[in-house]
Design a protein around this motif. Structure first.
Motif, mmCIF file in Angstrom:
data_model
loop_
_atom_site.group_PDB
_atom_site.id
_atom_site.type_symbol
_atom_site.label_atom_id
_atom_site.label_comp_id
_atom_site.label_asym_id
_atom_site.label_seq_id
_atom_site.Cartn_x
_atom_site.Cartn_y
_atom_site.Cartn_z
ATOM 1 N N ARG A 44 65.733 -56.041 4.483
ATOM 2 C CA ARG A 44 65.706 -54.701 3.889
ATOM 3 C C ARG A 44 66.962 -54.408 3.079
ATOM 4 N N HIS A 72 56.301 -65.393 6.179
ATOM 5 C CA HIS A 72 56.895 -64.055 6.248
ATOM 6 C C HIS A 72 56.170 -63.263 7.330
ATOM 7 N N GLY A 117 58.184 -57.640 10.258
ATOM 8 C CA GLY A 117 57.577 -56.358 9.921
ATOM 9 C C GLY A 117 58.304 -55.240 10.631
ATOM 10 N N ALA A 118 58.217 -54.040 10.059
ATOM 11 C CA ALA A 118 58.888 -52.877 10.633
ATOM 12 C C ALA A 118 58.108 -51.630 10.244
ATOM 13 N N ASP A 125 58.787 -52.355 4.769
ATOM 14 C CA ASP A 125 58.190 -53.677 4.588
ATOM 15 C C ASP A 125 58.107 -54.071 3.113
ATOM 16 N N ASP A 126 57.829 -53.108 2.252
ATOM 17 C CA ASP A 126 57.731 -53.424 0.831
ATOM 18 C C ASP A 126 59.094 -53.821 0.261
ATOM 19 N N THR A 177 59.976 -57.288 1.588
ATOM 20 C CA THR A 177 59.163 -58.324 0.953
ATOM 21 C C THR A 177 59.608 -58.572 -0.474
ATOM 22 N N SER A 236 49.499 -59.850 7.362
ATOM 23 C CA SER A 236 49.255 -58.433 7.151
ATOM 24 C C SER A 236 48.315 -57.921 8.234
ATOM 25 N N PHE A 274 52.755 -46.623 7.499
ATOM 26 C CA PHE A 274 53.092 -48.025 7.715
ATOM 27 C C PHE A 274 52.085 -48.939 7.024
ATOM 28 N N THR A 310 52.624 -49.039 3.270
ATOM 29 C CA THR A 310 53.775 -49.882 2.932
ATOM 30 C C THR A 310 53.417 -51.361 3.046
ATOM 31 N N LYS A 311 52.669 -51.709 4.087
ATOM 32 C CA LYS A 311 52.246 -53.098 4.261
ATOM 33 C C LYS A 311 51.325 -53.529 3.117
ATOM 34 N N ALA A 362 53.334 -54.335 0.214
ATOM 35 C CA ALA A 362 53.942 -55.654 0.399
ATOM 36 C C ALA A 362 52.956 -56.766 0.044
#
Length: 255
Positions: free
Chosen positions: A51, A68, A71-72, A76-77, A80, A99, A110, A113-114, A117
């Motif tokens: 991050r 990869h 994750g959080a 995440d974006d 990544t 994912s 969340f 954001t994933k 990513a």
């Protein structure tokens, strides 16, 4: 193959399964972690923060494949983006991304954001594979255990889950990493769909405990998405082999 495989999130729930499988396949492994760990048994640990984009480029240098898994709940974006920038610069030949099923349908922050990513990976110019998986048994157990501590257990109304074993997901990821870039591959979920109340009851039975359950509706767009099953795998998805019941018996046991 002599170059190491880089694993982000290698010390997490999924990474603890992936790293040994990679070693069993004969690959050297490099793990990117925010905290130092001693190198051991063909696993090299490097300190970095995705991050904050600290230590990422040196971690990626010299590897041909990146898994990869980190994750959080937030960022995440951003994480990544830092990873794919370094991967593109160093000529990584395969980026494998984990994912979540429903990231493009369930309106959780969340998940949004994933999903971003995922799009960053696809647009990176680095050859890639993305696997969406259901919630791990471990995550579901943590949630159920926390709910079951209450004298009256709230049950999110309309929420169904299809939990998958982290070991099954790890095996699929290692196979995908070896097979080469494939884009978006079929989703992976567990062998059965459960109402949340059934997951809680099975946990209580395994513990030999008794609690009253109270259905609590999930409001708004998120509740509607869950009631529609937007978090569940499509019929054509792949399924793992280890059931929730098998996992629960091993991890909890009676008493």
């Amino acid at each position: 193959m002599t170059s190491p495989v880089l694993v982000t999130g290698g010390t997490g729930t999924l990474g603890r399964h992936v790293v040994p499988l990679l070693r069993e396949s004969g690959r050297k492994v490099r793990v990117l972690s925010r905290h130092p760990h001693p190198d051991a048994d063909g696993v090299e640990y490097v300190v970095g923060d995705l991050r904050r984009d600290i230590g990422v480029a040196p971690a990626v240098a010299g590897v041909d494949t990146v898994l990869h898994l980190a994750g959080a709940p937030r960022g995440d974006d951003t994480a990544t983006q830092a990873l794919v920038r370094a991967a593109a610069h160093h000529g990584v030949r395969h980026l494998v991304f984990i994912s979540i099923i429903g990231v493009d349908r369930v309106p959780l922050r969340f998940y949004r954001t994933k999903h971003r990513a995922e799009q960053i990976v696809a647009a990176s110019g680095v050859p890639w594979t993305t696997l969406r998986a259901a919630q791990f048994h471990d995550l579901v157990l943590d949630a159920v255990r926390n709910l079951a501590r209450l004298p009256v257990v709230p049950v999110p109304g309309g929420l169904r889950l299809q939990p998958v074993d982290a070991g099954d997901v790890a095996a699929r990821l290692v196979a995908l990493a070896a097979a080469g870039p494939a884009g978006r591959v079929p989703d992976l979920a567990g062998p059965r769909v459960y109402a949340t109340g059934d997951l809680i009851r099975s946990y209580l039975r395994e513990r030999g405990a008794h609690r009253p359950l109270l259905s609590v509706p999930i409001p708004g767009k998120i509740g509607r998405a869950y009631r529609q099953g937007d978090n569940l795998a499509a019929p054509e998805a792949d399924t793992g082999s280890r059931t929730w019941e098998d996992f629960l018996a091993e991890r909890v046991g009676a008493g």
